[in-house]
Write a protein that holds these residues in place. Sequence first.
Motif, PDB file in Angstrom:
ATOM      1  N   VAL A  10       0.640  -0.963   0.215  1.00  0.00           N
ATOM      2  CA  VAL A  10       0.144   0.108   0.113  1.00  0.00           C
ATOM      3  C   VAL A  10       0.924   1.020  -0.128  1.00  0.00           C
ATOM      4  O   VAL A  10       2.031   1.492   0.920  1.00  0.00           O
ATOM      5  N   GLY A  11       0.990   2.138  -0.531  1.00  0.00           N
ATOM      6  CA  GLY A  11       1.605   3.434  -1.295  1.00  0.00           C
ATOM      7  C   GLY A  11       2.562   3.580  -2.350  1.00  0.00           C
ATOM      8  O   GLY A  11       3.122   4.334  -2.235  1.00  0.00           O
ATOM      9  N   ALA A  12       2.465   2.001  -2.182  1.00  0.00           N
ATOM     10  CA  ALA A  12       4.287   1.756  -3.604  1.00  0.00           C
ATOM     11  C   ALA A  12       3.638   1.767  -4.313  1.00  0.00           C
ATOM     12  O   ALA A  12       2.744   1.783  -5.023  1.00  0.00           O
ATOM     13  N   ILE A  13       4.225   2.113  -5.631  1.00  0.00           N
ATOM     14  CA  ILE A  13       4.317   2.124  -6.613  1.00  0.00           C
ATOM     15  C   ILE A  13       4.043   0.615  -7.366  1.00  0.00           C
ATOM     16  O   ILE A  13       5.988   0.332  -6.569  1.00  0.00           O
ATOM     17  N   GLU A  14       3.728   0.397  -7.410  1.00  0.00           N
ATOM     18  CA  GLU A  14       3.975  -0.963  -7.676  1.00  0.00           C
ATOM     19  C   GLU A  14       4.153  -1.183  -9.627  1.00  0.00           C
ATOM     20  O   GLU A  14       3.850  -0.847 -10.389  1.00  0.00           O
ATOM     21  N   THR A  15       6.185  -1.586  -9.732  1.00  0.00           N
ATOM     22  CA  THR A  15       6.510  -1.777 -10.836  1.00  0.00           C
ATOM     23  C   THR A  15       6.044  -3.079 -11.465  1.00  0.00           C
ATOM     24  O   THR A  15       6.784  -3.232 -13.122  1.00  0.00           O
ATOM     25  N   ARG A  16       5.046  -4.270 -11.032  1.00  0.00           N
ATOM     26  CA  ARG A  16       5.361  -4.861 -12.021  1.00  0.00           C
ATOM     27  C   ARG A  16       3.922  -5.224 -13.146  1.00  0.00           C
ATOM     28  O   ARG A  16       3.822  -4.087 -13.362  1.00  0.00           O
ATOM     29  N   GLY A  17       4.606  -5.697 -15.083  1.00  0.00           N
ATOM     30  CA  GLY A  17       3.565  -5.397 -15.248  1.00  0.00           C
ATOM     31  C   GLY A  17       2.903  -6.436 -15.478  1.00  0.00           C
ATOM     32  O   GLY A  17       2.082  -7.109 -15.107  1.00  0.00           O
ATOM     33  N   ILE A  18       2.845  -7.162 -16.888  1.00  0.00           N
ATOM     34  CA  ILE A  18       1.678  -8.467 -16.992  1.00  0.00           C
ATOM     35  C   ILE A  18       2.980  -9.680 -16.574  1.00  0.00           C
ATOM     36  O   ILE A  18       1.874 -10.580 -17.323  1.00  0.00           O
ATOM     37  N   GLU A  19       4.118  -9.933 -16.170  1.00  0.00           N
ATOM     38  CA  GLU A  19       4.678 -10.845 -16.660  1.00  0.00           C
ATOM     39  C   GLU A  19       4.333 -11.462 -14.789  1.00  0.00           C
ATOM     40  O   GLU A  19       4.037 -11.499 -14.270  1.00  0.00           O
ATOM     41  N   PRO A  20       4.044 -13.147 -15.233  1.00  0.00           N
ATOM     42  CA  PRO A  20       3.330 -13.737 -14.416  1.00  0.00           C
ATOM     43  C   PRO A  20       3.851 -13.135 -12.949  1.00  0.00           C
ATOM     44  O   PRO A  20       5.512 -13.491 -12.363  1.00  0.00           O
ATOM     45  N   VAL A  21       3.268 -13.388 -11.777  1.00  0.00           N
ATOM     46  CA  VAL A  21       3.767 -13.286 -10.595  1.00  0.00           C
ATOM     47  C   VAL A  21       4.151 -14.777 -10.171  1.00  0.00           C
ATOM     48  O   VAL A  21       3.597 -16.040 -10.115  1.00  0.00           O
ATOM     49  N   PRO A  22       5.037 -14.618  -9.675  1.00  0.00           N
ATOM     50  CA  PRO A  22       6.386 -15.934  -9.277  1.00  0.00           C
ATOM     51  C   PRO A  22       4.524 -16.766  -7.493  1.00  0.00           C
ATOM     52  O   PRO A  22       4.651 -15.334  -7.238  1.00  0.00           O
ATOM     53  N   ASP A  23       5.200 -17.307  -7.594  1.00  0.00           N
ATOM     54  CA  ASP A  23       4.731 -18.528  -6.261  1.00  0.00           C
ATOM     55  C   ASP A  23       5.182 -17.634  -4.856  1.00  0.00           C
ATOM     56  O   ASP A  23       4.208 -17.305  -4.127  1.00  0.00           O
ATOM     57  N   ASN A  24       6.279 -17.289  -4.601  1.00  0.00           N
ATOM     58  CA  ASN A  24       7.043 -16.707  -3.518  1.00  0.00           C
ATOM     59  C   ASN A  24       6.840 -14.907  -3.183  1.00  0.00           C
ATOM     60  O   ASN A  24       6.622 -14.159  -2.132  1.00  0.00           O
ATOM     61  N   GLU A  25       6.309 -14.948  -4.403  1.00  0.00           N
ATOM     62  CA  GLU A  25       5.230 -13.326  -3.968  1.00  0.00           C
ATOM     63  C   GLU A  25       4.166 -13.006  -3.771  1.00  0.00           C
ATOM     64  O   GLU A  25       2.512 -11.914  -4.554  1.00  0.00           O
ATOM     65  N   ARG A  26       2.788 -14.085  -4.494  1.00  0.00           N
ATOM     66  CA  ARG A  26       1.596 -14.667  -3.533  1.00  0.00           C
ATOM     67  C   ARG A  26       1.684 -13.862  -2.509  1.00  0.00           C
ATOM     68  O   ARG A  26       1.765 -14.773  -1.353  1.00  0.00           O
ATOM     69  N   HIS A  27       0.164 -13.466  -1.952  1.00  0.00           N
ATOM     70  CA  HIS A  27      -0.005 -12.858  -1.196  1.00  0.00           C
ATOM     71  C   HIS A  27      -2.066 -12.295  -1.064  1.00  0.00           C
ATOM     72  O   HIS A  27      -2.407 -12.538  -2.452  1.00  0.00           O
ATOM     73  N   GLY A  28      -2.552 -12.305   0.139  1.00  0.00           N
ATOM     74  CA  GLY A  28      -3.969 -12.391   0.059  1.00  0.00           C
ATOM     75  C   GLY A  28      -5.023 -13.240   1.062  1.00  0.00           C
ATOM     76  O   GLY A  28      -4.336 -13.726   0.523  1.00  0.00           O
ATOM     77  N   HIS A  29      -6.005 -13.285   0.734  1.00  0.00           N
ATOM     78  CA  HIS A  29      -6.979 -14.139   0.540  1.00  0.00           C
ATOM     79  C   HIS A  29      -8.345 -13.705  -0.393  1.00  0.00           C
ATOM     80  O   HIS A  29      -8.189 -12.615  -1.066  1.00  0.00           O
ATOM     81  N   ALA A  30      -9.050 -14.564  -0.390  1.00  0.00           N
ATOM     82  CA  ALA A  30     -10.091 -15.134  -1.350  1.00  0.00           C
ATOM     83  C   ALA A  30     -11.253 -13.989  -1.324  1.00  0.00           C
ATOM     84  O   ALA A  30     -11.871 -13.064  -1.712  1.00  0.00           O
ATOM     85  N   GLY A  31     -11.816 -13.280   0.075  1.00  0.00           N
ATOM     86  CA  GLY A  31     -12.134 -11.484   0.853  1.00  0.00           C
ATOM     87  C   GLY A  31     -11.729 -10.157  -0.152  1.00  0.00           C
ATOM     88  O   GLY A  31     -12.713  -9.556  -0.251  1.00  0.00           O
ATOM     89  N   GLN A  32     -10.603 -10.500  -1.006  1.00  0.00           N
ATOM     90  CA  GLN A  32     -10.347  -9.228  -1.437  1.00  0.00           C
ATOM     91  C   GLN A  32     -11.430  -9.435  -2.756  1.00  0.00           C
ATOM     92  O   GLN A  32     -11.126  -8.046  -3.541  1.00  0.00           O
ATOM     93  N   MET A  33     -11.772 -10.047  -2.833  1.00  0.00           N
ATOM     94  CA  MET A  33     -12.409 -10.115  -4.368  1.00  0.00           C
ATOM     95  C   MET A  33     -13.500  -9.793  -4.484  1.00  0.00           C
ATOM     96  O   MET A  33     -14.596  -9.186  -5.115  1.00  0.00           O
ATOM     97  N   PHE A  34     -14.319  -9.622  -3.255  1.00  0.00           N
ATOM     98  CA  PHE A  34     -15.931  -9.741  -2.893  1.00  0.00           C
ATOM     99  C   PHE A  34     -15.412  -7.936  -2.547  1.00  0.00           C
ATOM    100  O   PHE A  34     -16.531  -6.948  -3.130  1.00  0.00           O
ATOM    101  N   TRP A  35     -14.921  -7.414  -2.075  1.00  0.00           N
ATOM    102  CA  TRP A  35     -14.550  -6.003  -1.983  1.00  0.00           C
ATOM    103  C   TRP A  35     -14.210  -4.967  -2.938  1.00  0.00           C
ATOM    104  O   TRP A  35     -14.658  -4.302  -3.612  1.00  0.00           O
ATOM    105  N   THR A  36     -13.917  -5.654  -4.108  1.00  0.00           N
ATOM    106  CA  THR A  36     -12.649  -5.913  -5.328  1.00  0.00           C
ATOM    107  C   THR A  36     -14.118  -5.440  -6.434  1.00  0.00           C
ATOM    108  O   THR A  36     -14.436  -4.065  -6.937  1.00  0.00           O
TER     109      THR A  36
END
Length: 495
Positions: A10-36
């Motif tokens: 939060v508050g930082a510029i996301e520098t990733r473009g369209i390249e796939p996110v590796p498993d070790n950078e995955r985070h979050g939970h299903a509830g984020q889709m509810f709020w989205t």
Amino acid sequence: MTASTTNDRVGAIETRGIEPVPDNERHGHAGQMFWTWFAANISILGLPLGATLVAFRGLNIWQAILVAVVGSFGSFALVGVLSLAGKKGGAPALTLSRAIFGQRGNAGPTLISWLSRVGWETITTTTAAYALLALLGIIFGVDQNTVLTVVCLLVFIACTLLISGLGHATIMWINKWATVGFGILNLIVMGFLVATVDWNKVLDIHAGPASGVIAGIGFIAAGTGIGWANAGADYARYLPRSIPGRKLVVASAFGAGVPLVLLISLGSLLSAGDKTLASASDPVAAINGMLPSWMAIPYLIAAFGGLLMSNHLSTYSAGLTMITLGLRVPRPLAVGVDVVLMFLGGIYFMLIAKDFYGPFSTFLTLLAVPISAWVGVILVDAVRGREYDPVALMDTSRTSRYWYTGGFHLPAVTAWAVAIVVGLLFTKASTSDTDVWFAGPFADSWLGVNGLGWAISMAVGAAVYAVWHRRPRTVPEAPATSGSGSGSTLQEAGR
């Protein structure tokens, strides 16, 4: 690329473009889709949808509520199913689409998706600018003029750029907390709108035919979930693979379904006594006219905020889509290019064009057909257990596993093209009875009159691709990665 360089916080510029996110950078939970999806659907644009069900489709309030529930929850359950590809492949929806259509064949669906995104952003931006103009007029007593119009456009676009430019983590945070605030404001406004309902007229309306209910469900689905079907994976790509697919589908369906059912049902109630809302060219002004003058300020703030929540999501996806198309710039700059186009569109429609909603809505109606055809093909491929090769997704040269035949995966591209042609046969795009842009030979059939050309396109795309490309993808295409697995999307959704 490591987590520290992607800056997905939060508050930082996301520098990733369209390249796939590796498993070790995955985070979050299903509830984020509810709020989205809650955030994407709290704008007042849901009210005219409900008004149309009663005013022009002849449904009573109980039928309209049923249509709202099935159309909203059902279409966003589909968005949830399609978002599973993002969890599996870790990339945006249109980037993952390269695996199905080929590196060159994917250009068509991607371009159509981008045009649709920019179109909806222009509608949202223009509507929000009108809301801000009305708010300034009430608070400061100033009349609309060219300079003030430009300033209002820039304010809304600056807010959009701030959120979308920062990227994924900030969007997820904003979706939750800003949605709560603007959602409460919307509930207050809705309470006062309910007080204006003529309940005698509402209860006196006779039930419409069953065919009207079926057509109404298609109308709501097309105006809500189908428009977001090609963006679901964009927001699920950072989620861990271990999250059950069923939870994502349920979160998506309820996140959008709850606000949409409330807004669509209220729009139906309002239209039962007064059909003005259903035909209004400016829904912001039409709804404002139904409220006591002292409620105008909280209403316009809620309208502005709800439109902003939807717009920053659309802009974020549009930036990713532009990069997929081949724009070689960092993701924040791609968002910047998109908002410039949005600003120019707002200038044109607010200061130059005499009509705004009619022509642009007509244009977007046509785009719904090729988008639905893409959805049909993607669904069949997902059900067959598609796995994604992260290296091949990013390799746009002839050496890519997804180059296929000259860059085209012929079964998918052909199915998409055939589905578009068949869908357009049943489609009519017009701004009035006399101003017809396009009309297919079967546009006057029941399916055509009820605006179901998009549904036909989806069904045909799925059927043609399923028949032509019969070999299921049971063997993973990508090298084994931590947490990866096989199995169909439907199996995931049921876990």
